[in-house]
Motif scaffolding. Structure first.
Motif, PDB file in Angstrom:
ATOM      1  N   LEU A   7       0.807  -1.217   0.000  1.00 15.78           N
ATOM      2  CA  LEU A   7       0.000   0.000   0.000  1.00 15.78           C
ATOM      3  C   LEU A   7       0.841   1.268   0.000  1.00 15.78           C
ATOM      4  N   ASP A   8       0.613   2.072  -1.009  1.00 16.69           N
ATOM      5  CA  ASP A   8       1.148   3.431  -1.060  1.00 16.69           C
ATOM      6  C   ASP A   8       0.114   4.342  -0.401  1.00 16.69           C
ATOM      7  N   PHE A   9       0.503   5.527   0.019  1.00 19.16           N
ATOM      8  CA  PHE A   9      -0.439   6.474   0.616  1.00 19.16           C
ATOM      9  C   PHE A   9      -0.767   7.619  -0.339  1.00 19.16           C
ATOM     10  N   ASP A  10       0.271   8.358  -0.767  1.00 15.03           N
ATOM     11  CA  ASP A  10       0.053   9.567  -1.574  1.00 15.03           C
ATOM     12  C   ASP A  10      -0.553   9.201  -2.919  1.00 15.03           C
ATOM     13  N   GLY A  11      -1.742   9.745  -3.176  1.00 11.46           N
ATOM     14  CA  GLY A  11      -2.451   9.447  -4.408  1.00 11.46           C
ATOM     15  C   GLY A  11      -3.291   8.189  -4.321  1.00 11.46           C
TER      16      GLY A  11
END
Length: 170
Positions: A7-11
């Protein structure tokens, strides 16, 4: 068998749409952890977690603050699921789990895909189901069939959630 969401956060959880809405209403856009997450994107992440029982591994650049900080963020913001781990990150091209750790010998160009591959080698069985949720295609070619491209304007949508659930079923 375990399943993992990288999981990425930004965007992905932070979105331009939500940020702009908060600004128009004169509300705060950040807390002590950083930019606030879009509730719609979080709800769609919750759907994925609820239907797959996947474990979260954070790939976001926010992970450089460490696993304890990511878990604190998750607990404080009352987010769905639990943070299992963070991927290692490449600093100046060398693999490290944290900025304080001695890097492995050798030089490797950093990429999120390489960091995910390293994490999988160290922590998962071969053929473990996983999905990558990111707004940037910084992945390895062999990971493209496990990648869900997220639009940074909207974050995780219900369509993205359905796609992720399908990938985790395989």
């Amino acid at each position: 068998m375990n399943k993992f969401i990288f999981l990425d956060f930004d965007g992905v959880l932070t979105t331009a749409r939500y940020h702009n809405k908060l600004c128009r209403c004169g509300m705060a856009t950040i807390d002590r952890f950083g930019e606030l997450f879009d509730p719609r994107a979080v709800a769609n992440l919750h759907t994925i977690l609820e239907q797959t029982e996947a474990k979260l591994v954070i790939t976001s650049s926010w992970r450089t603050e460490g696993l304890d900080m990511m878990r604190d963020l998750w607990h404080t913001r009352m987010l769905p699921g639990q943070v299992t781990d963070i991927t290692p990150f490449y600093l100046y091209g060398a693999f490290r789990r944290s900025s304080a750790e001695e890097p492995f010998a050798g030089f490797t160009p950093g990429s999120r895909g390489m960091e995910i591959a390293e994490w999988l080698i160290r922590n998962a069985e071969p053929h473990t189901p996983y999905v990558i949720l990111d707004d940037e295609e910084d992945i390895l070619l062999r990971q493209t069939d496990r990648f869900v491209k997220i639009d940074a304007e909207t974050g995780i949508t219900s369509e993205n959630a359905r796609h992720a659930i399908e990938l985790l079923a395989c």
